[in-house]
Design an enzyme around this catalytic site. Structure first.
Site, mmCIF file in Angstrom:
data_model
loop_
_atom_site.group_PDB
_atom_site.id
_atom_site.type_symbol
_atom_site.label_atom_id
_atom_site.label_comp_id
_atom_site.label_asym_id
_atom_site.label_seq_id
_atom_site.Cartn_x
_atom_site.Cartn_y
_atom_site.Cartn_z
ATOM 1 N N SER A 178 -49.500 -29.577 7.720
ATOM 2 C CA SER A 178 -48.242 -29.222 8.362
ATOM 3 C C SER A 178 -48.483 -28.152 9.417
ATOM 4 O O SER A 178 -49.322 -27.271 9.235
ATOM 5 C CB SER A 178 -47.275 -28.689 7.305
ATOM 6 O OG SER A 178 -46.170 -28.092 7.941
ATOM 7 N N ASN B 221 -46.585 -43.492 -3.987
ATOM 8 C CA ASN B 221 -45.465 -44.255 -4.547
ATOM 9 C C ASN B 221 -44.210 -44.138 -3.694
ATOM 10 O O ASN B 221 -43.294 -44.939 -3.818
ATOM 11 C CB ASN B 221 -45.158 -43.810 -5.982
ATOM 12 C CG ASN B 221 -44.987 -42.314 -6.109
ATOM 13 O OD1 ASN B 221 -45.942 -41.576 -5.889
ATOM 14 N ND2 ASN B 221 -43.792 -41.859 -6.434
ATOM 15 N N ARG C 272 -49.062 -40.320 -9.549
ATOM 16 C CA ARG C 272 -49.276 -39.643 -10.842
ATOM 17 C C ARG C 272 -48.521 -40.370 -11.957
ATOM 18 O O ARG C 272 -48.881 -40.308 -13.107
ATOM 19 C CB ARG C 272 -48.862 -38.178 -10.770
ATOM 20 C CG ARG C 272 -47.431 -37.931 -10.409
ATOM 21 C CD ARG C 272 -47.146 -36.445 -10.410
ATOM 22 N NE ARG C 272 -45.998 -36.126 -9.578
ATOM 23 C CZ ARG C 272 -45.537 -34.911 -9.403
ATOM 24 N NH1 ARG C 272 -46.124 -33.895 -10.005
ATOM 25 N NH2 ARG C 272 -44.493 -34.692 -8.632
ATOM 26 N N TYR D 10 -45.587 -22.693 0.732
ATOM 27 C CA TYR D 10 -45.975 -23.986 1.310
ATOM 28 C C TYR D 10 -46.859 -23.765 2.547
ATOM 29 O O TYR D 10 -47.894 -24.425 2.717
ATOM 30 C CB TYR D 10 -44.693 -24.744 1.675
ATOM 31 C CG TYR D 10 -44.908 -26.123 2.243
ATOM 32 C CD1 TYR D 10 -45.226 -27.193 1.413
ATOM 33 C CD2 TYR D 10 -44.777 -26.359 3.609
ATOM 34 C CE1 TYR D 10 -45.405 -28.471 1.946
ATOM 35 C CE2 TYR D 10 -44.950 -27.618 4.141
ATOM 36 C CZ TYR D 10 -45.270 -28.676 3.306
ATOM 37 O OH TYR D 10 -45.444 -29.931 3.835
ATOM 38 N N GLY E 128 -42.251 -42.064 0.126
ATOM 39 C CA GLY E 128 -42.353 -41.184 1.286
ATOM 40 C C GLY E 128 -43.453 -41.588 2.261
ATOM 41 O O GLY E 128 -43.735 -42.770 2.491
HETATM 42 P P1 NDP Z 1 -42.332 -36.853 -0.988
HETATM 43 O O1 NDP Z 1 -41.816 -35.780 -1.862
HETATM 44 O O2 NDP Z 1 -41.496 -38.018 -0.657
HETATM 45 O O3 NDP Z 1 -43.714 -37.417 -1.572
HETATM 46 C C1 NDP Z 1 -44.667 -36.584 -2.144
HETATM 47 C C2 NDP Z 1 -45.617 -37.454 -2.918
HETATM 48 O O4 NDP Z 1 -46.629 -36.611 -3.506
HETATM 49 C C3 NDP Z 1 -44.930 -38.194 -4.085
HETATM 50 O O5 NDP Z 1 -45.486 -39.467 -4.201
HETATM 51 C C4 NDP Z 1 -45.279 -37.318 -5.268
HETATM 52 O O6 NDP Z 1 -45.262 -38.012 -6.512
HETATM 53 C C5 NDP Z 1 -46.702 -36.965 -4.883
HETATM 54 N N1 NDP Z 1 -47.238 -35.894 -5.731
HETATM 55 C C6 NDP Z 1 -46.765 -34.664 -5.970
HETATM 56 N N2 NDP Z 1 -47.535 -34.039 -6.876
HETATM 57 C C7 NDP Z 1 -48.527 -34.891 -7.215
HETATM 58 C C8 NDP Z 1 -49.616 -34.842 -8.106
HETATM 59 N N3 NDP Z 1 -49.867 -33.763 -8.865
HETATM 60 N N4 NDP Z 1 -50.452 -35.916 -8.190
HETATM 61 C C9 NDP Z 1 -50.228 -37.016 -7.441
HETATM 62 N N5 NDP Z 1 -49.176 -37.142 -6.612
HETATM 63 C C10 NDP Z 1 -48.341 -36.092 -6.495
HETATM 64 O O7 NDP Z 1 -42.793 -36.069 0.342
HETATM 65 P P2 NDP Z 1 -43.416 -36.553 1.730
HETATM 66 O O8 NDP Z 1 -43.692 -37.993 1.735
HETATM 67 O O9 NDP Z 1 -42.582 -35.959 2.785
HETATM 68 O O10 NDP Z 1 -44.787 -35.725 1.711
HETATM 69 C C11 NDP Z 1 -46.065 -36.321 1.845
HETATM 70 C C12 NDP Z 1 -47.006 -35.290 2.457
HETATM 71 O O11 NDP Z 1 -46.554 -34.944 3.765
HETATM 72 C C13 NDP Z 1 -47.086 -33.977 1.686
HETATM 73 O O12 NDP Z 1 -48.426 -33.519 1.663
HETATM 74 C C14 NDP Z 1 -46.222 -33.046 2.525
HETATM 75 O O13 NDP Z 1 -46.578 -31.692 2.340
HETATM 76 C C15 NDP Z 1 -46.529 -33.542 3.921
HETATM 77 N N6 NDP Z 1 -45.567 -33.159 4.929
HETATM 78 C C16 NDP Z 1 -44.280 -33.613 4.869
HETATM 79 C C17 NDP Z 1 -43.375 -33.241 5.838
HETATM 80 C C18 NDP Z 1 -41.965 -33.735 5.852
HETATM 81 O O14 NDP Z 1 -41.213 -33.340 6.777
HETATM 82 N N7 NDP Z 1 -41.517 -34.559 4.917
HETATM 83 C C19 NDP Z 1 -43.765 -32.323 6.930
HETATM 84 C C20 NDP Z 1 -45.138 -31.915 6.908
HETATM 85 C C21 NDP Z 1 -45.996 -32.326 5.932
HETATM 86 P P3 NDP Z 1 -43.915 -38.079 -7.435
HETATM 87 O O15 NDP Z 1 -43.070 -39.192 -6.855
HETATM 88 O O16 NDP Z 1 -44.455 -38.380 -8.785
HETATM 89 O O17 NDP Z 1 -43.237 -36.743 -7.327
#
Ligand code: NDP
Length: 313
Positions: free
Chosen positions: A172, A45, A68, A232, A47
């Site tokens: 990561s 949804n 979610r 993390y 990021g």
């Molecule tokens: P965001 O916080 O923008 O997005 C995280 C997403 O994961 C959201 O859509 C969130 O939903 C969803 N999420 C969390 N918990 C659940 C759940 N129980 N079920 C389904 N969806 C869930 O972060 P990013 O886009 O940055 O992160 C995306 C991935 O990239 C992650 O795995 C993160 O660890 C990884 N990452 C990010 C980095 C960065 O610099 N940003 C660096 C390295 C890795 P909701 O909107 O409902 O919270």
């Protein structure tokens, strides 16, 4: 401003941002996929997940955008549908086994299976220079167990094809075993978790539960765990080990039923997770994941990537 106006403002902002992006097309001989190829993205949804969904759909695949929360997922899906992309929404909470089961049943009935799984959903309780383990249980459950449980539910639904099905785990560099500044102190454990032959689910989960037990006891600071974003980093270390374990477990499948499993680090990305700090956009952070999902004619499995290059675990 009312909810409707706010939703419209978010939609207009997203459309405006997207209009500045350009997807680099693949040549015809590289394209092994079509509109019938189905990709599932978790946590899509917003990021990086939203961008992975958008880019895959822009390359001509059908994408199941999952979230979610139904409202947020539908809003994101509508934006992509307005661009004429083939994107459908389904609810999926990676922490909820009933949600995973309902999702799997729906996939089976609707498409008979999927071709690509991108495990993107993730959380991080820390920002900036924090290192609190207050949310350790949630971070480990979402990032590692969520990835594992969705993968296990989807593997039986991955459709046979000449190109092979693909699993991409968004991980990561913080979870690297060989990182100079952020690694496990226990050399034997590092070696066991670093050798694809000795990795087992039991080893990964015993390591995580020792860590979580120490968090509960308050003894974790002297436990020899990674020093930055400890919870993390542990969760992503486990995702990396799970990636290699799955790749090994699936490696003897016959031609036509191959499943390739890889993970990647998107870099430090401007999303909610970093408080919009970071040095690359969500679109750039999505790039290597999309590239891995679409690799033409290459049986690459059990590897770790960043910026479209292999890096060490
Ligand atoms: P965001 O916080 O923008 O997005 C995280 C997403 O994961 C959201 O859509 C969130 O939903 C969803 N999420 C969390 N918990 C659940 C759940 N129980 N079920 C389904 N969806 C869930 O972060 P990013 O886009 O940055 O992160 C995306 C991935 O990239 C992650 O795995 C993160 O660890 C990884 N990452 C990010 C980095 C960065 O610099 N940003 C660096 C390295 C890795 P909701 O909107 O409902 O919270």
């Amino acid at each position: 401003m009312g909810n409707k106006e706010r939703a419209k403002e978010r939609r207009d902002k997203r459309l405006q941002e997207i209009s500045l992006l350009r997807t680099i097309p693949y040549s015809d001989h590289q394209r092994w996929w079509s509109k019938e190829t189905v990709a599932l993205v978790t946590g899509a949804n917003r990021g990086i997940g939203f961008e992975i969904a958008r880019q895959l759909a822009d390359h001509g695949l059908t994408v199941i955008l999952t979230s979610r929360e139904t409202g947020a997922g539908l809003e994101a899906t509508n934006v992509l549908q307005e661009l004429g992309l083939s994107v459908v929404f389904h609810q999926l909470d990676v922490l909820d086994s009933a949600s995973i089961q309902q999702f799997a049943d729906w996939v089976q009935q609707t498409y008979g299976g999927i071709d690509i799984l991108v495990n993107n959903a993730g959380v991080n309780g820390n920002l900036g220079t924090d290192n609190s383990v207050q949310n350790a249980q949630m971070v480990v459950s979402t990032n590692y167990y969520g990835t594992k449980n969705v993968t296990n539910a989807m593997i039986p639904l991955m459709r046979p094809s000449d190109a092979g099905a693909r699993v991409v785990n968004v991980s990561s560099r913080l979870g690297r075993l060989k990182g100079r500044r952020n690694r496990l102190e226990d050399e034997i454990l590092r070696e066991q978790l670093g050798n694809p032959e000795s990795i087992s689910e039991e080893l990964i989960e015993r390591t995580l539960s020792t860590f979580l037990q120490q968090v509960e006891d308050g003894t974790w600071t002297s436990g020899g765990w990674p020093q930055s974003f400890t919870d993390y980093s542990m969760s992503k270390l486990a995702v990396n080990a799970f990636t290699r374990l799955m790749a090994r477990t699936l490696s003897d499948r016959p031609d036509g039923q191959k499943i390739y499993v890889n993970c990647y680090c998107p870099g430090w990305v401007k999303t909610a997770m970093t408080g919009w700090a970071g040095n690359v956009s969500a679109a750039e952070g999505a790039d290597t994941g999309v590239w891995l999902a679409l690799l033409p004619d290459q049986a690459i499995t059990g590897k770790f990537f960043a910026e479209r290059r292999e890096i060490s675990f």
